[in-house]
Design a protein around this motif. Sequence first.
Motif, PDB file in Angstrom:
ATOM      1  N   ASP A 155      53.674  -1.159  37.447  1.00  0.00           N
ATOM      2  CA  ASP A 155      52.772  -1.825  38.506  1.00  0.00           C
ATOM      3  C   ASP A 155      52.473  -3.292  37.715  1.00  0.00           C
ATOM      4  N   PRO A 156      52.642  -4.349  38.700  1.00  0.00           N
ATOM      5  CA  PRO A 156      52.590  -5.616  38.294  1.00  0.00           C
ATOM      6  C   PRO A 156      51.119  -6.136  38.167  1.00  0.00           C
ATOM      7  N   PHE A 157      50.245  -5.325  38.665  1.00  0.00           N
ATOM      8  CA  PHE A 157      48.855  -5.745  38.815  1.00  0.00           C
ATOM      9  C   PHE A 157      47.906  -4.982  37.644  1.00  0.00           C
ATOM     10  N   ARG A 158      48.530  -4.078  37.225  1.00  0.00           N
ATOM     11  CA  ARG A 158      47.743  -3.264  36.281  1.00  0.00           C
ATOM     12  C   ARG A 158      47.102  -4.065  35.075  1.00  0.00           C
ATOM     13  N   GLU A 159      48.080  -4.753  34.317  1.00  0.00           N
ATOM     14  CA  GLU A 159      47.454  -5.588  33.175  1.00  0.00           C
ATOM     15  C   GLU A 159      46.480  -6.605  33.507  1.00  0.00           C
ATOM     16  N   THR A 160      46.585  -7.194  34.664  1.00  0.00           N
ATOM     17  CA  THR A 160      45.627  -8.505  34.934  1.00  0.00           C
ATOM     18  C   THR A 160      44.346  -7.656  35.384  1.00  0.00           C
ATOM     19  N   LEU A 161      44.164  -6.564  36.182  1.00  0.00           N
ATOM     20  CA  LEU A 161      43.077  -5.989  36.353  1.00  0.00           C
ATOM     21  C   LEU A 161      42.513  -5.533  34.938  1.00  0.00           C
ATOM     22  N   ALA A 162      43.290  -4.939  34.001  1.00  0.00           N
ATOM     23  CA  ALA A 162      42.405  -4.464  32.920  1.00  0.00           C
ATOM     24  C   ALA A 162      42.051  -5.613  31.968  1.00  0.00           C
ATOM     25  N   THR A 163      42.513  -6.715  32.327  1.00  0.00           N
ATOM     26  CA  THR A 163      42.040  -8.011  31.235  1.00  0.00           C
ATOM     27  C   THR A 163      41.163  -9.079  31.860  1.00  0.00           C
ATOM     28  N   SER A 164      41.028  -8.815  33.064  1.00  0.00           N
ATOM     29  CA  SER A 164      40.139  -9.831  33.922  1.00  0.00           C
ATOM     30  C   SER A 164      38.739  -9.485  33.784  1.00  0.00           C
ATOM     31  N   PRO A 165      37.957 -10.567  33.837  1.00  0.00           N
ATOM     32  CA  PRO A 165      36.544 -10.082  33.817  1.00  0.00           C
ATOM     33  C   PRO A 165      36.004  -9.187  34.525  1.00  0.00           C
ATOM     34  N   LEU A 166      35.053  -8.153  33.793  1.00  0.00           N
ATOM     35  CA  LEU A 166      34.471  -6.968  34.678  1.00  0.00           C
ATOM     36  C   LEU A 166      33.883  -7.385  36.035  1.00  0.00           C
ATOM     37  N   GLY A 167      34.301  -7.055  37.273  1.00  0.00           N
ATOM     38  CA  GLY A 167      34.003  -7.178  38.394  1.00  0.00           C
ATOM     39  C   GLY A 167      34.488  -8.260  39.071  1.00  0.00           C
ATOM     40  N   LYS A 168      35.392  -8.964  38.443  1.00  0.00           N
ATOM     41  CA  LYS A 168      35.918 -10.113  39.248  1.00  0.00           C
ATOM     42  C   LYS A 168      37.092  -9.564  40.270  1.00  0.00           C
ATOM     43  N   ALA A 169      37.200  -9.980  41.656  1.00  0.00           N
ATOM     44  CA  ALA A 169      38.134  -9.771  42.446  1.00  0.00           C
ATOM     45  C   ALA A 169      39.517 -10.496  42.508  1.00  0.00           C
ATOM     46  N   VAL A 170      40.627  -9.779  42.356  1.00  0.00           N
ATOM     47  CA  VAL A 170      41.822 -10.401  41.894  1.00  0.00           C
ATOM     48  C   VAL A 170      42.827 -10.160  43.275  1.00  0.00           C
ATOM     49  N   VAL A 171      43.522 -10.987  43.889  1.00  0.00           N
ATOM     50  CA  VAL A 171      44.236 -10.934  44.918  1.00  0.00           C
ATOM     51  C   VAL A 171      45.688 -10.911  44.246  1.00  0.00           C
ATOM     52  N   SER A 172      46.554 -10.192  45.094  1.00  0.00           N
ATOM     53  CA  SER A 172      47.900  -9.855  44.449  1.00  0.00           C
ATOM     54  C   SER A 172      48.808 -11.495  44.437  1.00  0.00           C
ATOM     55  N   THR A 173      48.601 -12.218  45.382  1.00  0.00           N
ATOM     56  CA  THR A 173      49.251 -13.379  45.262  1.00  0.00           C
ATOM     57  C   THR A 173      49.183 -14.316  44.284  1.00  0.00           C
ATOM     58  N   ALA A 174      47.685 -13.939  43.438  1.00  0.00           N
ATOM     59  CA  ALA A 174      47.396 -14.933  42.041  1.00  0.00           C
ATOM     60  C   ALA A 174      48.258 -14.298  41.200  1.00  0.00           C
ATOM     61  N   ILE A 175      49.025 -13.366  41.098  1.00  0.00           N
ATOM     62  CA  ILE A 175      49.636 -12.593  40.063  1.00  0.00           C
ATOM     63  C   ILE A 175      51.052 -12.508  40.121  1.00  0.00           C
ATOM     64  N   ILE A 176      51.473 -12.526  41.307  1.00  0.00           N
ATOM     65  CA  ILE A 176      52.978 -12.596  41.605  1.00  0.00           C
ATOM     66  C   ILE A 176      53.286 -13.128  43.084  1.00  0.00           C
ATOM     67  N   SER A 177      54.338 -13.641  43.257  1.00  0.00           N
ATOM     68  CA  SER A 177      54.688 -14.568  44.487  1.00  0.00           C
ATOM     69  C   SER A 177      55.077 -13.714  45.366  1.00  0.00           C
ATOM     70  N   ASP A 178      54.836 -14.016  46.625  1.00  0.00           N
ATOM     71  CA  ASP A 178      55.574 -12.973  47.786  1.00  0.00           C
ATOM     72  C   ASP A 178      56.813 -12.741  47.533  1.00  0.00           C
ATOM     73  N   ARG A 179      57.730 -13.834  47.158  1.00  0.00           N
ATOM     74  CA  ARG A 179      59.290 -13.583  47.147  1.00  0.00           C
ATOM     75  C   ARG A 179      59.764 -12.450  45.872  1.00  0.00           C
ATOM     76  N   ASP A 180      59.035 -12.916  44.710  1.00  0.00           N
ATOM     77  CA  ASP A 180      59.224 -11.813  43.688  1.00  0.00           C
ATOM     78  C   ASP A 180      58.764 -10.419  43.955  1.00  0.00           C
ATOM     79  N   PHE A 181      57.498 -10.365  44.658  1.00  0.00           N
ATOM     80  CA  PHE A 181      56.960  -8.836  44.818  1.00  0.00           C
ATOM     81  C   PHE A 181      57.681  -8.340  45.817  1.00  0.00           C
ATOM     82  N   GLU A 182      58.349  -9.237  47.016  1.00  0.00           N
ATOM     83  CA  GLU A 182      59.314  -8.401  47.743  1.00  0.00           C
ATOM     84  C   GLU A 182      60.495  -7.725  46.902  1.00  0.00           C
TER      85      GLU A 182
END
Length: 376
Positions: A77-104
């Motif tokens: 899961d490419p989002f797991r680590e970012t969610l676990a290390t971001s400030p508690l309660g901060k919303a994270v959108v997938s495009t801030a973690i991985i580009s559409d092309r790489d995610f596809e």
Amino acid sequence: MKDLVSAVPSLLNDLYEHATAPDEWPRFLEKFARLFRTDTATIRLTDLNDPVVYQSFTTGFHQSINQFYETGAVERDPFRETLATSPLGKAVVSTAIISDRDFERSDHYQRIFRPNGNFYALGTQFERQNGQGMHIGVHRARRKGTFTREEQSALELFSPHLRRACGLARLMSDLNQAVNDARHALNNLPFGVWQTDGRLRVQWMNTAAEEALAAHTYGLGLAGNRLNVFDGKHANALRTIAARLIENRSVTETLKLDRTGACLVLTQSRRSNHGFQIGRSLNPGILCFLLDPARPSQLNERHLAAIYSLTPAEYRLANLLVRGLDVGEASALLQISPHTGRTQLKSMMRKAGVNRQAALQRKLLLCADTLKNNHG
């Protein structure tokens, strides 16, 4: 944004209303997903360091895909680590973690998102404790576009409320466990114990009390759901005792039931509270104990034969078991082999519908007229 924010309060009400019922989380998630214009949403409890999913609630996910994710795909899961290390309660959108092309091109999209018709994700981790974290996420199709900053802000509004809701759920779980532990402890008592309100309506009872009241042991029983003494003199005394306890004119009262020494001990379980309170008032209650300190050694053979079909040999063994002897000691006194004693014990337990010797002893002592009395 106006429509999104205006919908938040009613959904928060729904969150708190069902917070203590785990089975209701998927229903909350359905409404939560609709708020963000999607059909899928998840709440997961995961390890903060290792790719482990401890528990999850989902809506809109194919069950087989969700199971695949929990049992192995979470590691990719490419989002797991970012969610676990971001400030508690901060919303994270997938495009801030991985580009559409790489995610596809990613395995996570091909194996998890694509089969569910999703592409974009928005999530936040709202609780961390004991090396575990809880996060909520919503996902939607590519044609609906990525999640906006306004939607991120709306998700962040939910974070502290989700944390409190989980706290309520843990509190209720701990309370239920304490109640179950208390019930188990009460059921192991060899005597009856139960609680009534001021009108002698039974609110709960342990197993020994259930057996005694159902069998009318010592003239006690239930009329409707109200404690009843079938002897008229004792019935009047019981009502008088209850009134004294409820009116705080006494703390503990004793009602002698018969000449064997059996008695009913009644005590206040809680006092009435006339102070400020919210919700249902706590009416004073009465805690009842059915005790037989004398415990006559002789059981009523005729009644035991009628109720449980005990043979004379089984009756003789039962008569010794209720004195506290184990089956080996009783067999020696009866001059039978230990094997024969154990066989008779198993037969008695089968007839009485129990699987432990202690439960058999309790049934023998607290069952319909099994104690021999002076009337034969």
